[in-house]
Design a protein around this motif. Sequence first.
Motif, PDB file in Angstrom:
ATOM      1  N   PHE A 208       0.312   3.483   3.876  1.00 38.38           N
ATOM      2  CA  PHE A 208       1.635   3.806   3.339  1.00 38.38           C
ATOM      3  C   PHE A 208       2.704   2.863   3.872  1.00 38.38           C
ATOM      4  CE2 PHE A 208      -0.991   7.595   3.679  1.00 38.38           C
ATOM      5  CZ  PHE A 208      -0.988   8.051   2.378  1.00 38.38           C
ATOM      6  N   GLY A 209       3.956   3.183   3.519  1.00 46.07           N
ATOM      7  CA  GLY A 209       5.076   2.373   3.960  1.00 46.07           C
ATOM      8  C   GLY A 209       5.366   2.556   5.433  1.00 46.07           C
ATOM      9  N   SER A 210       6.127   1.613   5.998  1.00 42.82           N
ATOM     10  CA  SER A 210       6.517   1.697   7.403  1.00 42.82           C
ATOM     11  C   SER A 210       7.620   2.735   7.561  1.00 42.82           C
ATOM     12  CB  SER A 210       7.029   0.333   7.874  1.00 42.82           C
ATOM     13  OG  SER A 210       8.253   0.018   7.222  1.00 42.82           O
ATOM     14  N   GLN A 211       8.066   2.947   8.806  1.00 46.18           N
ATOM     15  CA  GLN A 211       9.105   3.941   9.052  1.00 46.18           C
ATOM     16  C   GLN A 211      10.437   3.549   8.403  1.00 46.18           C
ATOM     17  OE1 GLN A 211       9.306   2.712  13.606  1.00 46.18           O
ATOM     18  NE2 GLN A 211      11.101   3.923  13.076  1.00 46.18           N
ATOM     19  N   TYR A 212      10.616   2.251   8.127  1.00 43.55           N
ATOM     20  CA  TYR A 212      11.861   1.802   7.507  1.00 43.55           C
ATOM     21  C   TYR A 212      11.781   1.813   5.980  1.00 43.55           C
ATOM     22  CZ  TYR A 212      12.570   0.263  12.288  1.00 43.55           C
ATOM     23  OH  TYR A 212      12.671   0.228  13.655  1.00 43.55           O
ATOM     24  N   THR A 215       6.871   5.889   2.288  1.00 50.99           N
ATOM     25  CA  THR A 215       6.395   6.355   0.982  1.00 50.99           C
ATOM     26  C   THR A 215       6.947   7.756   0.738  1.00 50.99           C
ATOM     27  OG1 THR A 215       4.366   5.074   1.251  1.00 50.99           O
ATOM     28  CG2 THR A 215       4.352   6.821  -0.414  1.00 50.99           C
ATOM     29  N   ARG A 216       7.534   7.965  -0.429  1.00 52.21           N
ATOM     30  CA  ARG A 216       8.145   9.264  -0.730  1.00 52.21           C
ATOM     31  C   ARG A 216       7.073  10.339  -0.879  1.00 52.21           C
ATOM     32  NH1 ARG A 216      10.460   5.621  -4.526  1.00 52.21           N
ATOM     33  NH2 ARG A 216      12.394   4.731  -3.690  1.00 52.21           N
ATOM     34  N   GLU A 217       7.442  11.549  -0.495  1.00 49.55           N
ATOM     35  CA  GLU A 217       6.536  12.693  -0.617  1.00 49.55           C
ATOM     36  C   GLU A 217       7.043  13.621  -1.711  1.00 49.55           C
ATOM     37  OE1 GLU A 217       6.796  14.262   3.322  1.00 49.55           O
ATOM     38  OE2 GLU A 217       6.528  12.239   4.125  1.00 49.55           O
ATOM     39  N   GLY A 247      10.240   1.998  -7.573  1.00 54.73           N
ATOM     40  CA  GLY A 247       9.384   0.830  -7.398  1.00 54.73           C
ATOM     41  C   GLY A 247       8.121   1.111  -6.614  1.00 54.73           C
ATOM     42  N   GLN A 248       7.873   2.368  -6.273  1.00 53.36           N
ATOM     43  CA  GLN A 248       6.677   2.710  -5.513  1.00 53.36           C
ATOM     44  C   GLN A 248       5.500   2.975  -6.446  1.00 53.36           C
ATOM     45  OE1 GLN A 248       7.392   5.756  -2.560  1.00 53.36           O
ATOM     46  NE2 GLN A 248       8.905   4.507  -1.484  1.00 53.36           N
ATOM     47  N   ALA A 249       4.357   2.417  -6.079  1.00 54.55           N
ATOM     48  CA  ALA A 249       3.172   2.517  -6.928  1.00 54.55           C
ATOM     49  C   ALA A 249       1.922   2.588  -6.069  1.00 54.55           C
ATOM     50  CB  ALA A 249       3.089   1.303  -7.847  1.00 54.55           C
ATOM     51  N   VAL A 250       0.859   3.084  -6.645  1.00 57.82           N
ATOM     52  CA  VAL A 250      -0.474   2.970  -6.066  1.00 57.82           C
ATOM     53  C   VAL A 250      -1.025   1.646  -6.573  1.00 57.82           C
ATOM     54  CG1 VAL A 250      -2.806   3.920  -5.983  1.00 57.82           C
ATOM     55  CG2 VAL A 250      -0.834   5.467  -6.042  1.00 57.82           C
ATOM     56  N   HIS A 251      -1.477   0.771  -5.687  1.00 57.18           N
ATOM     57  CA  HIS A 251      -1.999  -0.523  -6.145  1.00 57.18           C
ATOM     58  C   HIS A 251      -2.936  -1.127  -5.109  1.00 57.18           C
ATOM     59  CE1 HIS A 251       0.421  -3.184  -3.493  1.00 57.18           C
ATOM     60  NE2 HIS A 251       1.376  -2.280  -3.637  1.00 57.18           N
ATOM     61  N   TYR A 252      -3.707  -2.127  -5.528  1.00 59.04           N
ATOM     62  CA  TYR A 252      -4.600  -2.850  -4.629  1.00 59.04           C
ATOM     63  C   TYR A 252      -3.765  -3.758  -3.737  1.00 59.04           C
ATOM     64  CZ  TYR A 252      -8.066  -6.203  -2.945  1.00 59.04           C
ATOM     65  OH  TYR A 252      -8.842  -7.005  -2.150  1.00 59.04           O
ATOM     66  N   GLY A 263      -1.122  -3.457   9.377  1.00 56.92           N
ATOM     67  CA  GLY A 263       0.101  -3.690   8.620  1.00 56.92           C
ATOM     68  C   GLY A 263       0.568  -2.432   7.913  1.00 56.92           C
ATOM     69  N   GLY A 264       1.456  -2.593   6.965  1.00 58.39           N
ATOM     70  CA  GLY A 264       1.979  -1.467   6.193  1.00 58.39           C
ATOM     71  C   GLY A 264       2.624  -1.982   4.928  1.00 58.39           C
ATOM     72  N   SER A 265       2.956  -1.082   4.031  1.00 53.46           N
ATOM     73  CA  SER A 265       3.565  -1.475   2.767  1.00 53.46           C
ATOM     74  C   SER A 265       5.075  -1.323   2.829  1.00 53.46           C
ATOM     75  CB  SER A 265       3.004  -0.616   1.637  1.00 53.46           C
ATOM     76  OG  SER A 265       3.579   0.688   1.676  1.00 53.46           O
ATOM     77  N   HIS A 266       5.727  -1.635   1.716  1.00 56.07           N
ATOM     78  CA  HIS A 266       7.170  -1.428   1.600  1.00 56.07           C
ATOM     79  C   HIS A 266       7.456  -0.105   0.886  1.00 56.07           C
ATOM     80  CE1 HIS A 266       7.078  -5.870   2.228  1.00 56.07           C
ATOM     81  NE2 HIS A 266       8.152  -5.586   2.963  1.00 56.07           N
ATOM     82  N   GLY A 267       6.516   0.808   0.969  1.00 56.56           N
ATOM     83  CA  GLY A 267       6.695   2.118   0.356  1.00 56.56           C
ATOM     84  C   GLY A 267       5.599   2.482  -0.615  1.00 56.56           C
ATOM     85  N   CYS A 268       4.854   1.486  -1.058  1.00 54.03           N
ATOM     86  CA  CYS A 268       3.765   1.749  -2.000  1.00 54.03           C
ATOM     87  C   CYS A 268       2.565   2.363  -1.287  1.00 54.03           C
ATOM     88  CB  CYS A 268       3.339   0.462  -2.697  1.00 54.03           C
ATOM     89  SG  CYS A 268       4.539  -0.151  -3.890  1.00 54.03           S
ATOM     90  N   VAL A 269       1.653   2.899  -2.082  1.00 56.32           N
ATOM     91  CA  VAL A 269       0.386   3.412  -1.578  1.00 56.32           C
ATOM     92  C   VAL A 269      -0.646   2.307  -1.796  1.00 56.32           C
ATOM     93  CG1 VAL A 269      -1.394   5.190  -1.795  1.00 56.32           C
ATOM     94  CG2 VAL A 269       1.026   5.789  -2.137  1.00 56.32           C
ATOM     95  N   ASN A 270      -1.051   1.650  -0.702  1.00 55.71           N
ATOM     96  CA  ASN A 270      -1.988   0.530  -0.776  1.00 55.71           C
ATOM     97  C   ASN A 270      -3.432   1.022  -0.787  1.00 55.71           C
ATOM     98  OD1 ASN A 270      -0.119  -1.752   1.396  1.00 55.71           O
ATOM     99  ND2 ASN A 270       0.142  -1.241  -0.743  1.00 55.71           N
TER     100      ASN A 270
END
Length: 294
Positions: A208-212, A215-217, A247-252, A263-270
């Motif tokens: 998921f995204g970092s603390q900054y 990822t929305r719940e 702009g949040q998405a599930v993606h590869y 690492g982490g994402s910018h809010g997306c579900v990786n």
Amino acid sequence: MRIPGRSAAVLAALVSTAALAALSGCTVQPGDADGKHHLPVRIQLPSSNAPAVTRSAASGGQSASGGPASPASSAPATRPAGPAPRVLWSRGDNGSGVRELQARLRQADWLFDGPTGTYDDLTERAVSGFQGKRGLPRTGELDTVTWQRLLAMTHRPGRWELYLMGVQPADAPDPRCLTGRVLCISKTSRTLRWMVDGRTLQTMSVRFGSQYTPTREGVFHVYWKSRHHVSTLYDSPMPYALFFSGGQAVHYSYDFAARGYAGGSHGCVNVRDEAAIAALFAQARVGDKVVVHW
């Protein structure tokens, strides 16, 4: 023999000092200063066919001819005299304990594959290297002394660290996931379940995204599918994107596949399993429910 008065007084003082030192002295295992490190209850003994500990000959013994052995600076490390430490796992063993060992070896930068849960040749070499670096005999087997040293240097691995090379166990699905077509995403187990009418068809590891950029719940819906998407904000590829909230998405994620949870994402579900997300992308439809929960 009569001892002069002054010499007798000195001797008595020395004996008294030695006695106090013996009474106040204590032995502390390396890394066990607080006395609270103990072997986990779940530790399993190696299988009965596991090889025994290989011991190096003591450097202070005799040579083959019966004379004293000559000292050598390159002599293998030896343990202090006394009972040999108990072997916990060795090559060929399997189980959750071995998986934890491998996760801790990864933390200490001695192992770069796994965890797999199987004590293989790579694990044996990693344990041997760890032992040699700390002056312990390079047996390649995980014994109690080596385990205590490793415990002192590492933290207890989380589930995501224990299952870096595969899908970790998913927790129970959220009640909101039990009806309809749902991408059920758990932040606790870091998994995505693809569910239809309460039945799990597919499970994959996610991050998921970092603390900054968290990822929305909540409950959302897939509103756009983009097979070859590239982020206009971060200029990074987002293949097999299933957008569900802004702009949040599930993606590869190529980064997730290469670095794991480092690492982490910018809010997306990786997703790091490209085959899995490709199959999900083919089945998911615009309008399908997305539930992101703890």
